[in-house]
Design a protein around this motif. Structure first.
Motif, short mmCIF file in Angstrom:
data_model
loop_
_atom_site.label_atom_id
_atom_site.label_comp_id
_atom_site.label_asym_id
_atom_site.label_seq_id
_atom_site.Cartn_x
_atom_site.Cartn_y
_atom_site.Cartn_z
N GLY A 49 15.11 -8.02 9.63
CA GLY A 49 14.35 -7.54 8.47
C GLY A 49 15.09 -6.45 7.74
O GLY A 49 15.96 -5.78 8.30
N GLU A 50 14.72 -6.24 6.48
CA GLU A 50 15.32 -5.17 5.69
C GLU A 50 14.95 -3.81 6.28
O GLU A 50 14.02 -3.70 7.08
CB GLU A 50 14.83 -5.26 4.24
N SER A 51 15.65 -2.79 5.85
CA SER A 51 15.34 -1.43 6.28
C SER A 51 13.92 -1.07 5.85
O SER A 51 13.53 -1.30 4.70
CB SER A 51 16.34 -0.45 5.66
N GLY A 52 13.14 -0.54 6.78
CA GLY A 52 11.79 -0.10 6.46
C GLY A 52 10.72 -1.16 6.58
O GLY A 52 9.58 -0.94 6.17
N THR A 53 11.04 -2.32 7.14
CA THR A 53 10.04 -3.39 7.25
C THR A 53 9.20 -3.27 8.52
O THR A 53 8.27 -4.06 8.73
CB THR A 53 10.71 -4.78 7.22
N GLY A 54 9.51 -2.31 9.39
CA GLY A 54 8.70 -2.11 10.60
C GLY A 54 9.34 -2.60 11.88
O GLY A 54 8.65 -2.83 12.88
N LYS A 55 10.67 -2.72 11.90
CA LYS A 55 11.34 -3.23 13.11
C LYS A 55 11.20 -2.25 14.28
O LYS A 55 10.94 -2.68 15.41
CB LYS A 55 12.83 -3.47 12.81
N SER A 56 11.34 -0.96 14.01
CA SER A 56 11.21 0.02 15.09
C SER A 56 9.79 0.04 15.65
O SER A 56 9.59 0.15 16.88
CB SER A 56 11.58 1.43 14.58
N THR A 57 8.81 -0.09 14.77
CA THR A 57 7.41 -0.14 15.22
C THR A 57 7.18 -1.38 16.07
O THR A 57 6.50 -1.32 17.11
CB THR A 57 6.46 -0.15 14.01
N PRO A 63 10.14 -8.59 3.82
CA PRO A 63 10.02 -7.34 3.05
C PRO A 63 8.62 -7.19 2.49
O PRO A 63 7.87 -8.16 2.32
CB PRO A 63 11.06 -7.52 1.93
N LEU A 64 8.26 -5.96 2.17
CA LEU A 64 6.89 -5.64 1.75
C LEU A 64 6.51 -6.38 0.47
O LEU A 64 5.34 -6.75 0.28
CB LEU A 64 6.78 -4.13 1.53
N ARG A 65 7.46 -6.61 -0.43
CA ARG A 65 7.15 -7.28 -1.69
C ARG A 65 6.71 -8.73 -1.48
O ARG A 65 6.10 -9.33 -2.37
CB ARG A 65 8.37 -7.24 -2.62
N GLU A 66 7.00 -9.31 -0.31
CA GLU A 66 6.58 -10.67 0.01
C GLU A 66 5.34 -10.69 0.89
O GLU A 66 4.92 -11.75 1.34
CB GLU A 66 7.72 -11.43 0.69
N ARG A 67 4.77 -9.52 1.15
CA ARG A 67 3.58 -9.41 2.00
C ARG A 67 2.49 -8.66 1.24
O ARG A 67 2.18 -7.52 1.52
CB ARG A 67 3.91 -8.69 3.30
N LYS A 68 1.94 -9.32 0.20
CA LYS A 68 1.00 -8.65 -0.69
C LYS A 68 -0.22 -8.13 0.05
O LYS A 68 -0.76 -7.07 -0.27
CB LYS A 68 0.56 -9.61 -1.80
N LEU A 92 1.49 -0.24 12.26
CA LEU A 92 1.74 -1.66 11.96
C LEU A 92 0.50 -2.25 11.29
O LEU A 92 -0.59 -2.18 11.83
CB LEU A 92 2.06 -2.42 13.24
N THR A 93 0.68 -2.79 10.08
CA THR A 93 -0.41 -3.41 9.35
C THR A 93 -0.28 -4.91 9.44
O THR A 93 0.76 -5.47 9.11
CB THR A 93 -0.40 -2.96 7.88
N ILE A 94 -1.34 -5.57 9.88
CA ILE A 94 -1.28 -7.02 10.10
C ILE A 94 -2.34 -7.70 9.26
O ILE A 94 -3.44 -7.99 9.71
CB ILE A 94 -1.48 -7.36 11.59
N GLU A 95 -2.05 -7.92 7.98
CA GLU A 95 -2.94 -8.63 7.08
C GLU A 95 -2.29 -9.94 6.62
O GLU A 95 -2.98 -10.94 6.45
CB GLU A 95 -3.26 -7.77 5.86
#
Length: 385
Positions: free
Chosen positions: A110-118, A246-251, A82-85
């Motif tokens: 969240g979309e698939s792959g956004t880290g919900k399981s983590t 989603p990752l594209r909104e979390r630069k 999990l990256t928290i920036e």
């Protein structure tokens, strides 16, 4: 001048010795509104410059302290996977950590792959159930008939194989609960309402001693209104909703993950690869519809397939190789002065550097200027906006 203007006057005056002095005159009025006294005091400009330099140094020290504090806070939030920036990710994590100790149901969006399981694992590890089991089941890929058997267990097999039983004292993560059939949603709602369940083909009810965490790619509120999700189940599960963008909104997260996976795969394949600045910028601009899973795949391919130690845009897989118009070409020149144009260029360079580097110290090193200059310039363009 004070007597004439009847107000405070500040001027710079040359002294007989040739030095510059900042002189301030203050009027004091009597009961008739006339200037009765004038208080005048002065500072040599050189002394003021010394004070100004001292203030700059103090400001620099304060900015360093703030950066160190920010880094320390981030270090305290490091979690494997999990990256928290990004601010939204930080808010989501803090919400999850606060909810974890309350032992209430949580829904992760969240979309698939956004880290919900983590995030589900984070909630379990931060809860009072952390020493208990953590079990995950995918509601979308598990057939309905098998799902009921998996969830409740029963006489047709070992009674201890039901997930509600196996996760006793721990957490059960229902991945993609919006894909669960209405029939099973109703059964699950009954279990949560009564706080007990009866394994299939048995008559003995067992207490529910499991914490439920669920996730959904779509909004359950809309699903309820469209009657595709059980209303009672919604109200019992939707206690703490947490949204992962989603990752594209979390630069900021994307930038950190690019570097993280580059280093990870370089180590794994016993190489030392670096990204060109152009490629790094290209990666930040991609949509990443597959989010973290897609990013990991692309970064591994880049490390494995690039022929040199410096990975460039041409090394991108063909489906990702897109032409990007140079941002500087869209700067309007007509009718503008050179300083105005240069300000636009400077602002763009600073923003690009800000996306890539976490601290103003790193930005300063990259741009070859002082850290206080970076702070002042960033503040300047922030104030403009």
């Amino acid at each position: 001048m004070v007597l004439l203007q009847k107000k405070k006057v500040v001027i710079i005056q040359a002294t007989p010795s040739g030095r510059k002095a900042l002189i301030t005159g203050m009027p004091f009025f009597n009961e008739f509104g006339e200037v009765e006294f004038v208080l005048s005091y002065s500072y040599e400009v050189a002394e003021l410059l010394v004070i100004q330099e001292y203030m700059k140094e103090l400001e620099y020290e304060m900015s360093l302290a703030k950066e160190e504090l920010s880094l320390l806070r981030k270090e305290n939030l490091i979690i494997e996977g999990l990256t928290i920036e990004n601010r939204s990710t930080r808010v989501a994590f803090e919400t999850a950590r606060n909810a974890a100790t309350l032992d209430v149901p949580v829904v992760l969006y969240g979309e698939s792959g956004t880290g919900k399981s983590t995030m589900a694992k984070v909630i379990h590890n931060e809860s009072t159930r952390k020493d208990g089991p953590y079990i995950e089941i995918d509601c979308e890929t598990t057939p309905e008939a098998m799902f009921e058997r998996e969830l409740f267990g029963g006489e047709f097999e070992d009674k201890e194989t039901g997930l509600l039983t196996l996760s006793r004292g721990g957490s059960l993560y229902l991945k993609g609960i919006d894909k669960l059939s209405l029939h099973l949603q109703g059964k699950l709602a009954k279990v949560l309402k009564e706080r007990k369940y009866t394994p299939t083909n048995t008559e003995t009810a067992l207490p529910l001693e499991t914490r439920l965490i669920s996730s959904s790619e779509s909004t359950l509120t809309e699903a309820v209104s469209e009657k595709t999700f059980h209303q009672d189940l919604y109200y019992m599960l939707h206690i703490v909703p947490i949204h992962l963008k989603p990752l594209r909104e979390r630069k900021e997260d994307l930038s950190a993950l690019i570097t993280n996976y580059l280093n990870r795969y370089s180590t794994a394949y016993n190489t030392a690869k670096k990204l060109s600045d152009d490629l790094f910028k290209q990666l930040l601009l991609l949509q990443w519809d597959g989010n973290i899973s897609e990013l990991k795949n692309v970064m591994e391919r880049l490390v494995v397939q690039s022929p040199s130690n410096i990975i460039i845009i041409k090394d991108l897989p063909p489906e990702y190789r897109k032409e990007i118009s140079e941002d500087l070409s869209i700067i309007h020149l007509e009718g503008r002065t050179l300083p105005s144009i240069l300000e636009d260029v400077e602002m763009k360079v600073l923003r690009d550097a800000q996306e890539r580097y976490r601290t103003t110290t790193e930005i300063a090193k990259f741009l070859g200027i002082s850290q206080p200059s970076v702070v002042r310039k960033l503040k300047k363009y922030t104030d403009i906006e």
